[in-house]
Motif scaffolding. Structure first.
Motif, PDB file in Angstrom:
ATOM      1  N   GLY A 131       0.806  -1.208   0.000  1.00 28.22           N
ATOM      2  CA  GLY A 131       0.000   0.000   0.000  1.00 28.22           C
ATOM      3  C   GLY A 131       0.832   1.246   0.000  1.00 28.22           C
ATOM      4  O   GLY A 131       0.343   2.339  -0.278  1.00 28.22           O
ATOM      5  N   ALA A 132       2.131   1.127   0.306  1.00 27.20           N
ATOM      6  CA  ALA A 132       2.985   2.304   0.352  1.00 27.20           C
ATOM      7  C   ALA A 132       3.218   2.896  -1.020  1.00 27.20           C
ATOM      8  O   ALA A 132       3.688   4.012  -1.141  1.00 27.20           O
ATOM      9  CB  ALA A 132       4.334   1.945   0.980  1.00 27.20           C
ATOM     10  N   VAL A 133       2.876   2.152  -2.081  1.00 26.13           N
ATOM     11  CA  VAL A 133       3.136   2.648  -3.420  1.00 26.13           C
ATOM     12  C   VAL A 133       2.467   3.989  -3.656  1.00 26.13           C
ATOM     13  O   VAL A 133       3.021   4.877  -4.278  1.00 26.13           O
ATOM     14  CB  VAL A 133       2.627   1.625  -4.470  1.00 26.13           C
TER      15      VAL A 133
ATOM     16  N   ALA B 213      -2.978  -3.140 -12.615  1.00 24.03           N
ATOM     17  CA  ALA B 213      -2.628  -2.182 -11.564  1.00 24.03           C
ATOM     18  C   ALA B 213      -1.622  -2.796 -10.592  1.00 24.03           C
ATOM     19  O   ALA B 213      -0.650  -2.146 -10.181  1.00 24.03           O
ATOM     20  CB  ALA B 213      -3.890  -1.740 -10.817  1.00 24.03           C
ATOM     21  N   GLY B 214      -1.851  -4.058 -10.219  1.00 25.60           N
ATOM     22  CA  GLY B 214      -0.924  -4.723  -9.307  1.00 25.60           C
ATOM     23  C   GLY B 214       0.461  -4.849  -9.902  1.00 25.60           C
ATOM     24  O   GLY B 214       1.471  -4.673  -9.206  1.00 25.60           O
ATOM     25  N   LEU B 215       0.522  -5.144 -11.203  1.00 29.74           N
ATOM     26  CA  LEU B 215       1.818  -5.268 -11.868  1.00 29.74           C
ATOM     27  C   LEU B 215       2.576  -3.951 -11.820  1.00 29.74           C
ATOM     28  O   LEU B 215       3.785  -3.920 -11.531  1.00 29.74           O
ATOM     29  CB  LEU B 215       1.608  -5.722 -13.315  1.00 29.74           C
ATOM     30  N   GLY B 216       1.872  -2.850 -12.096  1.00 30.66           N
ATOM     31  CA  GLY B 216       2.537  -1.548 -12.042  1.00 30.66           C
ATOM     32  C   GLY B 216       3.058  -1.239 -10.652  1.00 30.66           C
ATOM     33  O   GLY B 216       4.170  -0.717 -10.489  1.00 30.66           O
ATOM     34  N   GLN B 217       2.269  -1.586  -9.628  1.00 27.32           N
ATOM     35  CA  GLN B 217       2.674  -1.297  -8.257  1.00 27.32           C
ATOM     36  C   GLN B 217       3.893  -2.117  -7.839  1.00 27.32           C
ATOM     37  O   GLN B 217       4.830  -1.594  -7.233  1.00 27.32           O
ATOM     38  CB  GLN B 217       1.507  -1.559  -7.310  1.00 27.32           C
ATOM     39  N   VAL B 218       3.872  -3.416  -8.179  1.00 31.40           N
ATOM     40  CA  VAL B 218       4.987  -4.250  -7.723  1.00 31.40           C
ATOM     41  C   VAL B 218       6.258  -3.943  -8.520  1.00 31.40           C
ATOM     42  O   VAL B 218       7.371  -4.036  -8.001  1.00 31.40           O
ATOM     43  CB  VAL B 218       4.613  -5.752  -7.789  1.00 31.40           C
ATOM     44  N   ARG B 219       6.113  -3.558  -9.787  1.00 27.45           N
ATOM     45  CA  ARG B 219       7.292  -3.122 -10.536  1.00 27.45           C
ATOM     46  C   ARG B 219       7.910  -1.887  -9.885  1.00 27.45           C
ATOM     47  O   ARG B 219       9.139  -1.777  -9.791  1.00 27.45           O
ATOM     48  CB  ARG B 219       6.915  -2.819 -11.986  1.00 27.45           C
ATOM     49  N   LEU B 220       7.056  -0.974  -9.455  1.00 29.68           N
ATOM     50  CA  LEU B 220       7.570   0.210  -8.780  1.00 29.68           C
ATOM     51  C   LEU B 220       8.259  -0.162  -7.479  1.00 29.68           C
ATOM     52  O   LEU B 220       9.357   0.331  -7.177  1.00 29.68           O
ATOM     53  CB  LEU B 220       6.428   1.194  -8.524  1.00 29.68           C
ATOM     54  N   LEU B 221       7.638  -1.026  -6.699  1.00 28.96           N
ATOM     55  CA  LEU B 221       8.260  -1.466  -5.452  1.00 28.96           C
ATOM     56  C   LEU B 221       9.628  -2.080  -5.709  1.00 28.96           C
ATOM     57  O   LEU B 221      10.591  -1.816  -4.988  1.00 28.96           O
ATOM     58  CB  LEU B 221       7.363  -2.503  -4.763  1.00 28.96           C
ATOM     59  N   SER B 222       9.708  -2.899  -6.753  1.00 34.79           N
ATOM     60  CA  SER B 222      10.978  -3.547  -7.080  1.00 34.79           C
ATOM     61  C   SER B 222      12.039  -2.514  -7.444  1.00 34.79           C
ATOM     62  O   SER B 222      13.200  -2.621  -7.036  1.00 34.79           O
ATOM     63  CB  SER B 222      10.773  -4.523  -8.238  1.00 34.79           C
ATOM     64  N   ARG B 223      11.627  -1.495  -8.176  1.00 36.27           N
ATOM     65  CA  ARG B 223      12.602  -0.494  -8.631  1.00 36.27           C
ATOM     66  C   ARG B 223      13.101   0.385  -7.492  1.00 36.27           C
ATOM     67  O   ARG B 223      14.267   0.795  -7.486  1.00 36.27           O
ATOM     68  CB  ARG B 223      11.991   0.385  -9.735  1.00 36.27           C
ATOM     69  N   VAL B 224      12.231   0.714  -6.527  1.00 38.17           N
ATOM     70  CA  VAL B 224      12.664   1.650  -5.485  1.00 38.17           C
ATOM     71  C   VAL B 224      13.355   0.957  -4.313  1.00 38.17           C
ATOM     72  O   VAL B 224      13.971   1.633  -3.483  1.00 38.17           O
ATOM     73  CB  VAL B 224      11.480   2.492  -4.947  1.00 38.17           C
TER      74      VAL B 224
END
Length: 319
Positions: free
Chosen positions: A8-10, A221-232
């Protein structure tokens, strides 16, 4: 950001609510202290409630079961009086899938400061104790519905799928035979992987879900969020900003800061940075920036005013 960061922090802003989590609750003379495991009140009245600086800890805990919408308002605020009935109407129609909590910013300065309520009405959400920015200002009912639909998707991806019991028959369609939704198998696998910090496995699960159903917007939407989490994960904000400042047209350096801004809730800053980069690059080098912008637009949601503004600027840069 740790490997176990809450998904949820995304979309959450830089809001620290920890000081409000364990605040002691006032007890009426002669009354027994409230039990930590006390159930939330039922009935339609339980779907719309007030919170104060002192009682907000209860709301944080409630958000671990059902998503909570926070309406920051004041008695003198005209737009607040326009928006509040819309929020209450849509919340009531959702029959316990969301709870609305109203916070008078004048009477509760600590909450106003915690949420950085510089302009009201301001609407944020809590999902599993994590704040999620929604919108500021009086917005149309249709936009409220769209934002709440996205919030429910985000909450489901974070395992917050509870429903508050509603006793008022008028608030529930008697012909509605739906049961509390469960996550599809691939979504559940992705969520479990996120909980373990295995972002590659989560990405693979969401990608497979999209292969099986290209119209699965929750998976997208979930894919976009987890990709962002992975990148940061592992990025340090100050180091990333220094690298970006030293190389204004370095795509990787600018991407890193934009990702951190999105993860921190600074959506306009992220879009502005990438749009500036897009405009500064030669035409044959712009494609990755455009792709990243489109990915982030999907992450935030097309109805969001910040996305609409950024899309308009991107179109002007393209043509």
């Amino acid at each position: 950001m740790s490997q176990n960061a809450n998904p949820g922090a995304v979309l959450r802003g830089a809001v620290d609510l920890s000081s409000l989590r364990n605040r002691p609750q006032p007890t009426a003379p002669g009354a027994a202290p409230a039990s930590a495991g006390a159930s939330a009140p039922t009935g339609t009245a339980g779907l719309v409630r007030d919170a104060t600086d002192e009682t907000f800890g209860e709301i944080l805990e409630l958000s671990r079961t059902v998503p909570v919408v926070i309406d920051l308002w004041a008695e003198w605020c005209g737009p607040c009086k326009q928006l509040s009935p819309i929020l209450e109407s849509v919340i009531t129609e959702l029959a316990g899938r969301l709870v609305l909590v109203k916070v008078d910013v004048d009477a509760n300065p600590q909450l106003a400061q915690a949420f950085r309520a510089q302009s009201i009405p301001m609407v944020v959400a809590l999902v599993a104790g994590q704040p999620v920015p929604l919108f500021t200002g009086a917005v149309p009912e249709q936009q409220v519905r769209e934002v709440f639909a996205q919030l429910l998707q985000l909450a489901a991806q974070n395992g917050v799928t509870g429903t508050l019991a509603v006793d008022d028959a008028d608030a529930i369609d008697p012909d509605d035979e739906t049961v509390e939704p469960t996550l599809p198998p691939l979504h559940a696998a992705a969520f479990a992987a996120i909980e373990e910090g295995d972002y590659d496995a989560a990405i693979a699960a969401y990608e497979q879900a999209l292969v099986e159903n290209p119209r699965d917007e929750d998976a997208r939407a979930g894919l976009g969020q987890v990709r962002l989490l992975s990148r940061v994960t592992g990025l340090e904000l100050e180091a990333a900003r220094a690298a970006a400042a030293a190389a204004p047209t370095d795509v990787a350096a600018q991407f890193a800061v934009a990702d951190l801004d999105i993860a921190g809730g600074h959506v306009d800053d992220a879009f502005g940075r990438l749009l500036d980069l897009f405009g500064a690059l030669p035409e044959d080098e712009r494609a990755p920036v455009r792709e990243r912008l489109l990915e982030l637009f999907g992450l935030i949601g097309d109805p969001d005013p910040r996305v609409i503004r950024a899309r308009g600027r991107l179109a002007s840069l393209l043509f």
